[in-house]
Design a protein around this motif. Structure first.
Motif, PDB file in Angstrom:
ATOM      1  N   ARG A 143       0.834  -1.197   0.000  1.00  0.00           N
ATOM      2  CA  ARG A 143       0.000   0.000   0.000  1.00  0.00           C
ATOM      3  C   ARG A 143       0.875   1.256   0.000  1.00  0.00           C
ATOM      4  O   ARG A 143       2.014   1.242   0.470  1.00  0.00           O
ATOM      5  N   THR A 144       0.283   2.323  -0.499  1.00  0.00           N
ATOM      6  CA  THR A 144       1.005   3.607  -0.461  1.00  0.00           C
ATOM      7  C   THR A 144       0.928   4.174   0.956  1.00  0.00           C
ATOM      8  O   THR A 144       0.111   3.738   1.787  1.00  0.00           O
ATOM      9  N   ILE A 145       1.756   5.178   1.246  1.00  0.00           N
ATOM     10  CA  ILE A 145       1.780   5.801   2.580  1.00  0.00           C
ATOM     11  C   ILE A 145       0.419   6.407   2.892  1.00  0.00           C
ATOM     12  O   ILE A 145      -0.105   6.283   4.007  1.00  0.00           O
ATOM     13  N   ASP A 150      -4.632   6.394   5.976  1.00  0.00           N
ATOM     14  CA  ASP A 150      -6.100   6.351   5.968  1.00  0.00           C
ATOM     15  C   ASP A 150      -6.604   5.149   6.767  1.00  0.00           C
ATOM     16  O   ASP A 150      -7.583   5.256   7.509  1.00  0.00           O
ATOM     17  N   ASP A 151      -5.928   4.014   6.616  1.00  0.00           N
ATOM     18  CA  ASP A 151      -6.332   2.814   7.359  1.00  0.00           C
ATOM     19  C   ASP A 151      -6.166   3.025   8.873  1.00  0.00           C
ATOM     20  O   ASP A 151      -7.003   2.584   9.660  1.00  0.00           O
ATOM     21  N   LYS A 156      -8.732   4.015  14.268  1.00  0.00           N
ATOM     22  CA  LYS A 156      -8.879   4.813  15.488  1.00  0.00           C
ATOM     23  C   LYS A 156     -10.339   5.195  15.698  1.00  0.00           C
ATOM     24  O   LYS A 156     -10.826   5.260  16.826  1.00  0.00           O
ATOM     25  N   HIS A 157     -11.074   5.504  14.632  1.00  0.00           N
ATOM     26  CA  HIS A 157     -12.467   5.918  14.737  1.00  0.00           C
ATOM     27  C   HIS A 157     -13.379   4.752  15.078  1.00  0.00           C
ATOM     28  O   HIS A 157     -14.447   4.952  15.658  1.00  0.00           O
ATOM     29  N   ASN A 158     -13.001   3.560  14.807  1.00  0.00           N
ATOM     30  CA  ASN A 158     -13.850   2.390  15.106  1.00  0.00           C
ATOM     31  C   ASN A 158     -13.572   1.950  16.467  1.00  0.00           C
ATOM     32  O   ASN A 158     -13.949   1.695  17.402  1.00  0.00           O
TER      33      ASN A 158
END
Length: 158
Positions: A143-145, A150-151, A156-158
């Protein structure tokens, strides 16, 4: 000249015969006549051999001087002289050799399969354990940075 080619066509020999006599003339009769004449004229020093032909009403007979016949002709001539018992024995030997070759081939195949399994086991052991569930655990994250960040934010929000 060491050989002569005698082409025989049934149609050319029976075209002038009456209809009732045509049935008596067969390819085997013509073959017999040529073979007998080759033996008689050549004083048993000539070898007559029927060559394969495309048509059932035509044949080619090759007559060779003694010592000039090809190997396959001599082999076929000698095979015809063997008693049936010897021919059967040779056929049984051939089947036996083929079975032995098939058995050896199967044995080699199983040995190759065993060697492949051993090599696979060695490679599994050398990559960090004997458990196949551990294969491909050390894959690189492609994956890109931005995708990784984003992941993390979503986690953190979940």
């Amino acid at each position: 000249q060491n050989e002569i080619k005698i082409p025989i066509s049934l149609a050319t020999y029976v075209k002038h015969l009456p209809q009732e006599e045509k049935g008596r003339v067969t390819m085997e009769v013509l073959r017999y006549i040529v073979f007998e004449q080759a033996e008689e004229i050549g004083e048993d020093m000539w070898i007559a051999h029927r060559e394969p032909s495309e048509f059932f009403d035509e044949m080619i007979i090759m007559v060779y001087k003694d010592g000039h016949a090809p190997a396959h002709v001599l082999e076929e001539l000698n095979r015809a002289d063997l008693p049936e018992e010897v021919i059967r024995e040779q056929a049984m030997e051939k089947v036996k050799r083929e079975k032995e070759a098939a058995r050896l081939q199967e044995k080699e195949r199983k040995l190759e399969e065993f060697k492949m399994k051993q090599a696979l086991q060695r490679s599994i052991m050398s990559t960090g354990g004997g458990d196949t569930s551990q294969l491909n655990k050390n894959k690189r994250d492609r994956r890109t940075i931005a995708e990784i960040q984003d992941d993390f934010k979503r986690a953190k929000h979940n």
